[in-house]
Design a protein around this motif. Structure first.
Motif, PDB file in Angstrom:
ATOM      1  N   GLU A  59       0.822  -1.210   0.000  1.00 19.42           N
ATOM      2  CA  GLU A  59       0.000   0.000   0.000  1.00 19.42           C
ATOM      3  C   GLU A  59       0.859   1.265   0.000  1.00 19.42           C
ATOM      4  O   GLU A  59       0.486   2.275  -0.592  1.00 19.42           O
ATOM      5  N   LEU A  60       2.022   1.227   0.647  1.00 18.08           N
ATOM      6  CA  LEU A  60       2.938   2.369   0.632  1.00 18.08           C
ATOM      7  C   LEU A  60       3.382   2.676  -0.793  1.00 18.08           C
ATOM      8  O   LEU A  60       3.412   3.834  -1.213  1.00 18.08           O
ATOM      9  N   VAL A  62       1.783   1.797  -3.592  1.00 17.92           N
ATOM     10  CA  VAL A  62       0.604   2.238  -4.350  1.00 17.92           C
ATOM     11  C   VAL A  62       0.322   3.709  -4.070  1.00 17.92           C
ATOM     12  O   VAL A  62       0.194   4.528  -4.988  1.00 17.92           O
ATOM     13  N   SER A  63       0.245   4.075  -2.811  1.00 20.36           N
ATOM     14  CA  SER A  63      -0.078   5.455  -2.422  1.00 20.36           C
ATOM     15  C   SER A  63       1.042   6.424  -2.772  1.00 20.36           C
ATOM     16  O   SER A  63       0.789   7.557  -3.190  1.00 20.36           O
ATOM     17  N   GLY A  64       2.283   5.980  -2.606  1.00 20.51           N
ATOM     18  CA  GLY A  64       3.430   6.837  -2.849  1.00 20.51           C
ATOM     19  C   GLY A  64       3.614   7.231  -4.296  1.00 20.51           C
ATOM     20  O   GLY A  64       4.308   8.195  -4.605  1.00 20.51           O
ATOM     21  N   GLU A  66       1.203   8.355  -6.013  1.00 19.14           N
ATOM     22  CA  GLU A  66       0.261   9.460  -6.194  1.00 19.14           C
ATOM     23  C   GLU A  66       0.608  10.688  -5.354  1.00 19.14           C
ATOM     24  O   GLU A  66       0.345  11.811  -5.743  1.00 19.14           O
ATOM     25  N   ARG A  67       1.166  10.446  -4.151  1.00 22.90           N
ATOM     26  CA  ARG A  67       1.482  11.532  -3.224  1.00 22.90           C
ATOM     27  C   ARG A  67       2.578  11.052  -2.280  1.00 22.90           C
ATOM     28  O   ARG A  67       2.798   9.857  -2.143  1.00 22.90           O
ATOM     29  N   GLU A  69       4.381   9.628   0.664  1.00 25.20           N
ATOM     30  CA  GLU A  69       3.933   8.694   1.696  1.00 25.20           C
ATOM     31  C   GLU A  69       5.129   8.134   2.454  1.00 25.20           C
ATOM     32  O   GLU A  69       6.212   7.995   1.901  1.00 25.20           O
ATOM     33  N   ARG A  77       7.494   8.879  -3.143  1.00 30.89           N
ATOM     34  CA  ARG A  77       6.765  10.048  -3.640  1.00 30.89           C
ATOM     35  C   ARG A  77       6.917  10.126  -5.162  1.00 30.89           C
ATOM     36  O   ARG A  77       7.917   9.686  -5.730  1.00 30.89           O
TER      37      ARG A  77
END
Length: 138
Positions: A59-60, A62-64, A66-67, A69, A77
């Motif tokens: 998840e880190l 995946v999220s990173g 986009e923004r 993390e 990032r």
């Protein structure tokens, strides 16, 4: 169907020198540990001269993309159009690498085909894990 995904990626080490050397790395995903991704750097690419493996949440990653993390040892990032920055913090220092976002998206798509996001818990054998814990407690 394979339960393990390995994908080589090209990481560019961000250093004080103007040239960013390219280093090989490999991303790993195993449904035996469905929440985690591992990134391995070969011995020649490390300060210690030994293979180094970092484990962090899928998840880190995946999220990173986009923004920005992460607050711990691994931070991710987006950077520009098709780069993702990954920072690896250790007592010896910090390594910062750029990776093509397309390579990360391809890897994450393959992991999602194997285990969809949000369905990781279905891969865990909690009864077996609890039995192992109880066996060791006696």
């Amino acid at each position: 169907m394979s339960t393990l995904i390995e994908q080589p990626v090209e990481a560019r080490l961000v250093a004080a020198a103007p040239r960013m050397p390219s280093i090989p790395a490999t991303l790993h995903y195993d449904i035996g540990d469905p929440f985690a991704v591992r990134m391995t750097f070969p011995a020649p690419a490390t300060l210690e001269g030994v293979e180094v493996c970092w484990t962090f949440a899928r998840e880190l990653l995946v999220s990173g993309m986009e923004r920005s993390e992460g607050h711990g040892d691994v931070r991710v990032r987006p950077y520009g159009y098709d780069r993702t920055v990954m920072e690896f913090h250790a007592p010896e220092g910090t390594a910062v690498v750029h990776i093509r976002s397309g390579e990360l998206r391809d890897f994450l798509a393959r992991t999602t085909d194997l285990v969809p996001l949000g369905h990781e818990h279905r891969q865990l054998d909690l009864d077996h894990g609890l039995a192992e814990l109880m066996r060791d407690a006696c």
